[in-house]
Design a protein around this motif. Structure first.
Motif, PDB file in Angstrom:
ATOM      1  N   HIS A  57       0.950  -1.246   0.083  1.00 41.99           N
ATOM      2  CA  HIS A  57       0.104   0.030  -0.047  1.00 41.99           C
ATOM      3  C   HIS A  57       0.875   1.424   0.021  1.00 41.99           C
ATOM      4  CE1 HIS A  57      -3.978  -1.841   0.489  1.00 41.99           C
ATOM      5  NE2 HIS A  57      -3.358  -2.806   1.124  1.00 41.99           N
ATOM      6  N   TYR A  58       1.804   1.167  -0.897  1.00 44.01           N
ATOM      7  CA  TYR A  58       2.330   2.747  -1.247  1.00 44.01           C
ATOM      8  C   TYR A  58       2.398   2.917  -2.560  1.00 44.01           C
ATOM      9  CZ  TYR A  58       6.817   0.387  -2.642  1.00 44.01           C
ATOM     10  OH  TYR A  58       7.511  -0.763  -3.225  1.00 44.01           O
ATOM     11  N   VAL A  59       2.526   4.284  -2.921  1.00 44.37           N
ATOM     12  CA  VAL A  59       2.637   4.705  -4.378  1.00 44.37           C
ATOM     13  C   VAL A  59       3.957   5.620  -4.402  1.00 44.37           C
ATOM     14  CG1 VAL A  59       1.499   6.335  -5.847  1.00 44.37           C
ATOM     15  CG2 VAL A  59       0.372   5.086  -4.236  1.00 44.37           C
ATOM     16  N   VAL A  60       4.698   5.428  -5.504  1.00 47.79           N
ATOM     17  CA  VAL A  60       6.115   5.909  -5.779  1.00 47.79           C
ATOM     18  C   VAL A  60       5.539   7.028  -6.933  1.00 47.79           C
ATOM     19  CG1 VAL A  60       8.394   5.899  -6.571  1.00 47.79           C
ATOM     20  CG2 VAL A  60       7.321   4.072  -5.288  1.00 47.79           C
ATOM     21  N   MET A  61       6.042   8.301  -6.717  1.00 49.38           N
ATOM     22  CA  MET A  61       5.425   9.350  -7.635  1.00 49.38           C
ATOM     23  C   MET A  61       6.697  10.190  -7.866  1.00 49.38           C
ATOM     24  SD  MET A  61       2.301  11.575  -6.011  1.00 49.38           S
ATOM     25  CE  MET A  61       2.274  12.605  -7.499  1.00 49.38           C
ATOM     26  N   TYR A  62       6.572  11.074  -8.956  1.00 52.52           N
ATOM     27  CA  TYR A  62       7.538  11.924  -9.278  1.00 52.52           C
ATOM     28  C   TYR A  62       6.731  13.321  -9.532  1.00 52.52           C
ATOM     29  CZ  TYR A  62      11.257   8.566  -9.452  1.00 52.52           C
ATOM     30  OH  TYR A  62      12.033   7.507  -9.110  1.00 52.52           O
ATOM     31  N   MET A  63       7.400  14.622  -9.286  1.00 51.26           N
ATOM     32  CA  MET A  63       6.845  15.915  -9.273  1.00 51.26           C
ATOM     33  C   MET A  63       7.912  16.735  -9.524  1.00 51.26           C
ATOM     34  SD  MET A  63       5.136  16.525  -5.447  1.00 51.26           S
ATOM     35  CE  MET A  63       4.729  15.021  -5.391  1.00 51.26           C
ATOM     36  N   ASN A  64       7.518  17.882  -9.994  1.00 48.19           N
ATOM     37  CA  ASN A  64       8.322  18.966 -10.074  1.00 48.19           C
ATOM     38  C   ASN A  64       9.074  19.560  -8.870  1.00 48.19           C
ATOM     39  OD1 ASN A  64       8.241  19.142 -12.878  1.00 48.19           O
ATOM     40  ND2 ASN A  64       6.487  20.726 -12.907  1.00 48.19           N
ATOM     41  N   ALA A  65      10.306  19.694  -8.833  1.00 46.98           N
ATOM     42  CA  ALA A  65      11.035  20.214  -7.461  1.00 46.98           C
ATOM     43  C   ALA A  65      10.621  21.591  -7.050  1.00 46.98           C
ATOM     44  CB  ALA A  65      12.404  20.027  -7.835  1.00 46.98           C
ATOM     45  N   ASP A  66      10.296  22.509  -8.082  1.00 51.37           N
ATOM     46  CA  ASP A  66       9.986  23.830  -7.634  1.00 51.37           C
ATOM     47  C   ASP A  66       8.820  23.863  -6.978  1.00 51.37           C
ATOM     48  OD1 ASP A  66       8.677  22.956  -9.912  1.00 51.37           O
ATOM     49  OD2 ASP A  66       9.282  25.071 -10.845  1.00 51.37           O
ATOM     50  N   ARG A  67       7.710  23.057  -7.047  1.00 50.26           N
ATOM     51  CA  ARG A  67       6.513  22.948  -6.829  1.00 50.26           C
ATOM     52  C   ARG A  67       6.088  21.646  -5.724  1.00 50.26           C
ATOM     53  NH1 ARG A  67       2.609  23.020 -11.370  1.00 50.26           N
ATOM     54  NH2 ARG A  67       4.215  22.026 -12.427  1.00 50.26           N
ATOM     55  N   ALA A  68       7.193  21.266  -5.279  1.00 52.07           N
ATOM     56  CA  ALA A  68       7.089  20.072  -4.669  1.00 52.07           C
ATOM     57  C   ALA A  68       6.357  20.265  -3.136  1.00 52.07           C
ATOM     58  CB  ALA A  68       8.153  19.128  -4.668  1.00 52.07           C
ATOM     59  N   GLU A  69       6.834  21.394  -2.439  1.00 48.43           N
ATOM     60  CA  GLU A  69       6.541  21.588  -1.094  1.00 48.43           C
ATOM     61  C   GLU A  69       4.975  21.716  -1.161  1.00 48.43           C
ATOM     62  OE1 GLU A  69       8.913  24.621   0.716  1.00 48.43           O
ATOM     63  OE2 GLU A  69      10.736  23.584   0.151  1.00 48.43           O
ATOM     64  N   ASP A  70       4.648  22.524  -1.994  1.00 53.98           N
ATOM     65  CA  ASP A  70       3.016  22.999  -1.959  1.00 53.98           C
ATOM     66  C   ASP A  70       2.248  21.619  -2.400  1.00 53.98           C
ATOM     67  OD1 ASP A  70       3.598  25.618  -1.353  1.00 53.98           O
ATOM     68  OD2 ASP A  70       3.771  25.902  -3.570  1.00 53.98           O
ATOM     69  N   THR A  71       2.754  20.737  -3.050  1.00 50.99           N
ATOM     70  CA  THR A  71       2.118  19.824  -3.602  1.00 50.99           C
ATOM     71  C   THR A  71       2.066  18.747  -2.331  1.00 50.99           C
ATOM     72  OG1 THR A  71       2.827  20.172  -5.684  1.00 50.99           O
ATOM     73  CG2 THR A  71       2.144  18.105  -5.526  1.00 50.99           C
ATOM     74  N   VAL A  72       3.036  18.384  -1.813  1.00 49.22           N
ATOM     75  CA  VAL A  72       3.155  17.597  -0.652  1.00 49.22           C
ATOM     76  C   VAL A  72       2.238  18.065   0.339  1.00 49.22           C
ATOM     77  CG1 VAL A  72       4.598  16.674   1.262  1.00 49.22           C
ATOM     78  CG2 VAL A  72       5.384  16.789  -0.992  1.00 49.22           C
ATOM     79  N   ARG A  73       1.978  19.267   0.757  1.00 46.07           N
ATOM     80  CA  ARG A  73       0.937  19.843   1.676  1.00 46.07           C
ATOM     81  C   ARG A  73      -0.283  19.452   1.157  1.00 46.07           C
ATOM     82  NH1 ARG A  73       2.678  25.183   1.471  1.00 46.07           N
ATOM     83  NH2 ARG A  73       5.037  24.895   1.783  1.00 46.07           N
ATOM     84  N   ASN A  74      -0.651  19.655  -0.067  1.00 46.11           N
ATOM     85  CA  ASN A  74      -1.944  19.180  -0.656  1.00 46.11           C
ATOM     86  C   ASN A  74      -2.390  17.596  -0.479  1.00 46.11           C
ATOM     87  OD1 ASN A  74      -2.462  22.014  -1.304  1.00 46.11           O
ATOM     88  ND2 ASN A  74      -1.955  21.906  -3.292  1.00 46.11           N
ATOM     89  N   ILE A  75      -1.146  17.030  -0.777  1.00 48.16           N
ATOM     90  CA  ILE A  75      -1.335  15.600  -0.682  1.00 48.16           C
ATOM     91  C   ILE A  75      -1.532  15.106   0.574  1.00 48.16           C
ATOM     92  CG2 ILE A  75      -0.307  13.237  -0.844  1.00 48.16           C
ATOM     93  CD1 ILE A  75       1.125  14.623  -3.568  1.00 48.16           C
ATOM     94  N   GLN A  76      -0.780  15.566   1.683  1.00 51.16           N
ATOM     95  CA  GLN A  76      -0.940  15.110   3.127  1.00 51.16           C
ATOM     96  C   GLN A  76      -2.406  15.402   3.654  1.00 51.16           C
ATOM     97  OE1 GLN A  76       2.190  17.211   5.260  1.00 51.16           O
ATOM     98  NE2 GLN A  76       3.298  15.504   5.262  1.00 51.16           N
ATOM     99  N   ARG A  77      -3.137  16.394   3.081  1.00 48.69           N
ATOM    100  CA  ARG A  77      -4.453  16.684   3.416  1.00 48.69           C
ATOM    101  C   ARG A  77      -5.586  15.712   2.938  1.00 48.69           C
ATOM    102  NH1 ARG A  77      -4.049  22.870   1.560  1.00 48.69           N
ATOM    103  NH2 ARG A  77      -2.649  23.722   3.397  1.00 48.69           N
ATOM    104  N   LEU A  78      -5.192  14.880   2.213  1.00 54.12           N
ATOM    105  CA  LEU A  78      -6.152  13.796   1.744  1.00 54.12           C
ATOM    106  C   LEU A  78      -6.391  12.710   2.799  1.00 54.12           C
ATOM    107  CD1 LEU A  78      -4.668  13.276  -2.198  1.00 54.12           C
ATOM    108  CD2 LEU A  78      -6.619  14.447  -1.192  1.00 54.12           C
ATOM    109  N   PRO A  79      -7.323  12.385   2.773  1.00 52.43           N
ATOM    110  CA  PRO A  79      -7.998  11.365   3.814  1.00 52.43           C
ATOM    111  C   PRO A  79      -7.223  10.025   3.820  1.00 52.43           C
ATOM    112  CG  PRO A  79      -9.887  11.731   2.454  1.00 52.43           C
ATOM    113  CD  PRO A  79      -8.770  12.507   1.946  1.00 52.43           C
TER     114      PRO A  79
END
Length: 87
Positions: A35-57
């Motif tokens: 039960h894990y997901v490996v994903m890649y995202m742009n480094a310049d927007r990674a902090e904001d994206t991680v904050r949004n992902i952490q809010r998911l239930p």
């Protein structure tokens, strides 16, 4: 040309809901057993994206991948001993 990418390992409760992570970056792998997901995202927007992902239930924990920082070029200062044992 290409933007810098960072990898994240996202531990989830529900894999069916984890399919929606595709809109945050590129989902590279989903493990059904662990039960894990490996994903890649742009480094310049990674902090904001991680904050949004952490809010998911369905998200338990997010870990950053250090694969980009691992040294992959190897050199040996010790001489190769296999030539001494050849026939």
């Amino acid at each position: 040309m290409f933007s810098e990418r960072t990898g994240y390992i996202i531990w989830v409760n529900d894999l069916k809901a984890a399919r929606s992570l595709d809109k945050y970056g590129n989902v590279y792998y989903m493990s059904r057993k662990m039960h894990y997901v490996v994903m890649y995202m742009n480094a310049d927007r990674a902090e904001d994206t991680v904050r949004n992902i952490q809010r998911l239930p369905f998200v338990k924990r997010i870990e950053r991948s250090y694969r980009n920082e691992i040294k992959t070029e190897y050199n040996s200062d010790v001489p190769d001993k296999t030539r001494f044992y050849s026939l």
